[in-house]
Design an enzyme around this catalytic site. Structure first.
Site, PDB file in Angstrom:
ATOM      1  N   MET A  93       0.831  -1.203   0.000  1.00 55.27           N
ATOM      2  CA  MET A  93       0.000   0.000   0.000  1.00 55.27           C
ATOM      3  C   MET A  93       0.868   1.257   0.000  1.00 55.27           C
ATOM      4  O   MET A  93       1.794   1.387   0.798  1.00 55.27           O
ATOM      5  CB  MET A  93      -0.911  -0.031   1.239  1.00 55.27           C
ATOM      6  CG  MET A  93      -1.717   1.230   1.454  1.00 55.27           C
ATOM      7  SD  MET A  93      -2.893   1.529   0.094  1.00 55.27           S
ATOM      8  CE  MET A  93      -3.077   3.297   0.250  1.00 55.27           C
TER       9      MET A  93
ATOM     10  N   HIS B 261       5.798  -0.142  -8.533  1.00 54.61           N
ATOM     11  CA  HIS B 261       4.359   0.186  -8.542  1.00 54.61           C
ATOM     12  C   HIS B 261       4.025   1.209  -7.447  1.00 54.61           C
ATOM     13  O   HIS B 261       3.465   2.266  -7.706  1.00 54.61           O
ATOM     14  CB  HIS B 261       3.563  -1.107  -8.312  1.00 54.61           C
ATOM     15  CG  HIS B 261       2.075  -0.915  -8.241  1.00 54.61           C
ATOM     16  ND1 HIS B 261       1.236  -1.170  -9.297  1.00 54.61           N
ATOM     17  CD2 HIS B 261       1.269  -0.476  -7.240  1.00 54.61           C
ATOM     18  CE1 HIS B 261      -0.014  -0.905  -8.962  1.00 54.61           C
ATOM     19  NE2 HIS B 261      -0.022  -0.477  -7.701  1.00 54.61           N
ATOM     20  N   GLU B 262       4.404   0.914  -6.231  1.00 52.97           N
ATOM     21  CA  GLU B 262       4.020   1.791  -5.115  1.00 52.97           C
ATOM     22  C   GLU B 262       4.766   3.125  -5.193  1.00 52.97           C
ATOM     23  O   GLU B 262       4.248   4.162  -4.764  1.00 52.97           O
ATOM     24  CB  GLU B 262       4.288   1.103  -3.773  1.00 52.97           C
ATOM     25  CG  GLU B 262       3.614  -0.261  -3.596  1.00 52.97           C
ATOM     26  CD  GLU B 262       2.109  -0.256  -3.772  1.00 52.97           C
ATOM     27  OE1 GLU B 262       1.487   0.819  -3.705  1.00 52.97           O
ATOM     28  OE2 GLU B 262       1.536  -1.334  -4.006  1.00 52.97           O
TER      29      GLU B 262
ATOM     30  N   GLU C  16      -4.541   3.024 -10.261  1.00 48.77           N
ATOM     31  CA  GLU C  16      -4.036   1.648 -10.338  1.00 48.77           C
ATOM     32  C   GLU C  16      -3.631   1.231 -11.744  1.00 48.77           C
ATOM     33  O   GLU C  16      -2.648   0.516 -11.922  1.00 48.77           O
ATOM     34  CB  GLU C  16      -5.062   0.680  -9.760  1.00 48.77           C
ATOM     35  CG  GLU C  16      -5.380   0.946  -8.287  1.00 48.77           C
ATOM     36  CD  GLU C  16      -4.143   0.866  -7.392  1.00 48.77           C
ATOM     37  OE1 GLU C  16      -3.070   0.440  -7.853  1.00 48.77           O
ATOM     38  OE2 GLU C  16      -4.253   1.244  -6.211  1.00 48.77           O
TER      39      GLU C  16
END
Ligand SMILES: [Zn+2]
Length: 878
Positions: A302, A336-337, A359
């Site tokens: 996250m 990604h994060e 996303e």
């Protein structure tokens, strides 16, 4: 966020991947006003700043909070409504008012309303709240994870707020479009480390505990959305390095710093790349990556601003345990994060219906950044497997547009799926290929610069790209994001060349109604590349010399299926060995998808499988193995499986004999990944030699625990677990109990659920209800059993529903049940799943609808297509 794929349903549905994250606050620029259409809370009062002080009681799983919120009252009002869930209010006051308001709670809407005797005039006030809250044992809100540490059994605390759980930590205006400054402080035992979004501003001894507790105050955050707030407390160590002006750190449990080096190196390598790509430097003074033991059924990692959370398995590298595939995934999850630090954190969607903007973009960017630093991993090729699972979902009932209306936060959980992530990234990849990399990046840079610290809708991004691009994308982008479905581009020979037509690829009745897309298509093989936009109203034709073979979707950047009509099908299959790896992959995927849905004979895939066995690229061969596994799963409990398995083993034998069991010195990572994929497939196909060798290595490993590491260890354990008898199961159980590494422990418990033996599956299910497995591993046992026994696993979970619900974080409960049922082929499951759906709120039923569509489609493919496979195999012995 990295969501957790419902692996079981995806694998068995179609050919999806197998089995398988005080320094001064930067000055806030003028924020773009958030569109208010979806804001659920009244808008007459808005927060500007939260000062939150937390005193956790880790042992009792509770905490006390004091919050002072600077609010602006825009219109005179007697009441103030904000979000709160599982919060007990002790005292509420507002500045300049002596009276306490009346407090009313709406548990369903997760709101609290403070009603005052007289209206509060417009102006700025401080709302002060004393409250208590709950620390959960599943990963949502403020939660605890227990582990075997250097000081025995230890407990660390973390937070997870996306999509809407910050309201469990402090009463808040908990909506992405409402940005505020957060000033957090926490009271901890002496010796524990506290980590939040911002660096520590001050540490003080807490009064009244004889010096045993201290208060850590963090610097103010910039203006940000509530779901990005983060706090972790525990017996941690931090490995860190300055990268330019940013202090980059990896926070691990004491003793694990050696496992953090890979992540730190990756982050240090990626940060300058992103600073350049976005042309806005990372705006916070520090960026931490925090590892926690265990797992969630919902997410792997996250993107909390400045404090990215990962479960261990998605961040830490242990040479004994980590496979090459996992190491690559860790790098990709870090990429990604980190992309979210700009796309999501600095610029945030106004409401959850544009979740894909976060996303889809981060899922595309993770590949772009990874490919820049590790071209040898061929990550664009690898990512095609995920796109296939999106296309499989998107071609059936229950799919939804990429931009999908989310009427309340409870429905937002449904949006974390393959459509939002994989279709989203595929559409962005297609649009980037259409306008060109430099133009796309220029648009993204302007988008970030113009909306920093603000909120956006999707069209804000398209507008910025259209402003700098000679080719406009908004129309195409709307076609692919505002409606569900997969275009089908067919190519046919004409008297003087070739013609492209567009239809729709739909696997069931719900997905076959005609739709129009303006689809960018690239065709090669006819001279210079033919780049055109095809719609169902505008077929495209082109003259070409007779005998030239067109390759549709060359480079595979288009989100559609390709069909070769007439004799072109045989010609493109014949050209297979000469094609680029991405185009070979496209043919393997399209041929099976078209065959299963009846758009082409199954013969096309089987002939392609024969050609593909000679492919050179490990990613192509891995895809072949996965497709063969998907067909093999359809054959479970059907006649003809023996003949198909013989065919499938023969297709993989040349690649496996070239690789062998043991890693070769200096071999590429992708070779090791292929070896594991081949072993898993051959194990599934009951290859006697592979099973015997796995058992021999397992027995030797029990005596000499250093004899198996990394990928080989995992492959051996999986094969042995799948074919376990009671004695082997007991050995695996004992290993699971003794394991101290949380990631290893999780995997061993998963292995216990993997046996083909129904009696052992029953034992694994029973074990999930005991206190033995770690809290977050219990649901893994059930989902592991569901891979072989979906009906058994679902019946068990329903029979123990309260206990199973308690194992899974609230946002994942419905999708958990849907996922374990989704692999079924039993007609009775349709009724059971429909009855289950009636027990959950209508807005949470999206995953159930998708599972029902998968089950129905699987039944149809088994009935209609396997006979054709049988006939082809009989006609092509050997
Ligand atoms: Zn994400």
């Amino acid at each position: 966020m990295k969501f957790v794929v419902a692996v079981v349903a995806a694998l068995l549905a179609v050919g999806a991947p197998a089995c398988a994250a005080p320094a001064k606050a930067p000055p806030a620029k003028a924020a773009t006003p958030a569109p208010a259409a979806h804001v659920a809370l009244p808008t007459d009062v808005v927060p500007e700043r939260y000062d939150i002080a937390i005193s956790p009681n880790a042992r009792d799983l509770s905490f006390a909070g004091h919050e002072a919120v600077t609010i602006r009252v825009k219109r005179a009002t007697r009441s103030i409504t904000l979000n709160a869930a599982d919060i007990a209010f002790q005292k509420v006051t507002i500045s300049c008012r002596p009276e306490a308001p009346k407090i009313s709670l709406d548990k369903t809407q997760q709101t609290a309303t403070f009603t005052f005797a007289k209206p509060i005039a417009p102006g700025r006030y401080t709302l002060a709240i004393d409250y208590t809250g709950v620390i959960y044992k599943q990963a949502s809100g403020f939660f605890a994870l227990d582990y075997a540490g250097q000081k025995g059994q230890q407990r660390a605390l973390f937070t997870q707020f996306e999509n809407s759980d910050a309201r469990r930590f402090a009463p808040m205006w908990d909506e992405p479009g409402i940005k505020s400054v957060f000033a957090l402080s926490v009271d901890t035992p002496e010796g524990e480390m506290a980590v939040s979004n911002m660096p520590v501003a001050e540490v003080m001894t807490a009064p009244g505990h004889g010096g045993a507790r201290r208060i850590t105050r963090f610097a103010d955050t910039p203006k940000m959305s509530s779901y990005l707030l983060f706090l972790a407390l525990g017996d941690f160590e931090r490995l860190h390095r300055m990268v330019g002006k940013t202090d980059v750190g990896v926070v691990v449990r004491r003793g694990d710093t050696a496992k953090a080096q890979f992540a730190l190196d990756a982050a240090a390598e990626l940060l300058p790349y992103y600073n350049d790509y976005f042309a806005t430097p990372y705006p916070l003074p520090k960026l931490d990556f925090i590892a926690g033991p265990g797992r969630s059924q919902f997410f792997a990692a996250m993107e909390n601003w400045g404090a990215i959370y990962y479960f261990d398995y998605a961040l830490l590298v242990d040479p004994k345990l980590t496979t090459e595939a996992e190491k690559q995934n860790i790098y990709v999850d870090i990429a990604h994060e980190m992309a979210h630090q700009w796309f999501g954190d600095l610029v945030t969607m106004a409401w959850w219906d544009d979740l894909w903007l976060n996303e889809g973009f981060a899922s595309w960017m993770e590949n772009k950044a990874t490919d820049h630093f590790h071209p040898e991993w061929k990550i664009w090729l690898q990512t095609k497997a995920g796109e296939q699972s999106a296309m499989a979902t998107d071609a059936k009932g229950g799919s939804h547009p990429v931009i999908t209306p989310i009427h309340d936060v409870f429905a937002a959980g449904n949006a974390f799926d393959a459509i939002t992530y994989q279709k989203g990234h595929a559409v962005i990849h297609m649009l980037e290929a259409y306008v060109g990399e430099d133009v796309f990046r220029a648009g993204v840079r302007n988008y970030i610069a113009h909306h920093a610290y603000g909120n956006t809708v999707t069209d804000d991004l398209w507008n910025e790209i259209d402003k700098v691009s000679p080719k406009k994308i908004t129309g195409i982008a709307h076609d692919f994001t505002l409606q569900a479905g997969v275009p089908l581009i067919s190519v046919a020979a004409t008297a003087d060349g070739y013609r492209l037509t567009q239809g729709r690829y739909g696997a069931d009745e719900a997905s076959t109604a005609p739709r129009t897309w303006r689809t960018p298509v690239t065709v090669t093989g006819l001279g210079e590349p033919w780049r055109t936009v095809v719609s169902n109203k505008q077929p495209r034709a082109r003259a070409a010399a007779a005998g030239a073979t067109p390759l549709v979707n060359a480079g595979q950047t288009g989100y559609f299926r390709s069909r070769y009509e007439g004799e072109l099908a045989a010609r493109i299959a014949g050209a297979f060995p000469k094609l680029a790896a991405e185009d070979q992959l496209g043919l393997i995927y399209d041929s099976l998808a078209l065959g299963q849905a009846g758009y082409a004979p199954m013969d096309g895939f089987l002939a392609m499988a024969v050609s593909a066995q000679a492919a050179q690229d490990p990613v192509v061969l891995k895809a072949l193995a996965q497709q063969l596994r998907a067909v093999d799963s359809l054959y479970d409990h059907q006649p003809g499986q023996g003949a198909f398995r013989a065919f499938a083993r023969a297709r993989l034998a040349p690649a496996f004999s070239g690789l062998g069991w043991d890693p070769k010195a200096g071999e590429p990572d992708n070779a090791a990944i292929l070896r594991t994929a081949l072993l898993s497939a051959l194990g599934q196909f009951d290859d006697p030699a592979v099973i015997a060798e796995a058992r021999r290595r397992f027995t030797a490993w029990l005596a000499a625990p250093d004899s198996l590491t990394g990928s080989t260890r995992q492959a051996v354990l999986r094969i042995v677990a799948k074919h376990a008898d009671a004695r082997t199961w007991d050995q695996l159980h004992s290993l699971a109990r003794q394991a101290t590494d949380p990631t290893d422990k999780t995997r061993l418990y998963r292995d216990l659920g993997a046996s083909n033996d129904p009696a052992l599956a029953d034992r694994a299910l029973a074990l999930s209800l005991t206190a033995e497995p770690p809290a977050t591993d219990a649901p893994e046992l059930i989902s592991s059993v569901s891979a072989n026994f979906p009906d058994k696993a679902f019946d068990f979970a329903m029979a123990h529903r309260a206990a199973v619900d308690a194992m899974v974080e609230p946002s994942s409960r419905t999708s958990f049940f849907a996922a374990i049922a989704g692999g079924s082929r039993d007609p009775a499951m349709t009724g059971k799943l429909t009855a289950f759906a009636a027990t959950v709120p209508p807005s949470a039923r999206g995953e159930v609808t998708k599972a029902l569509a998968s089950i129905a489609y699987r039944r149809e493919v088994i009935a209609k297509r396997l006979p054709a496979v049988d006939r082809w195999l009989a006609a092509h012995p050997g």
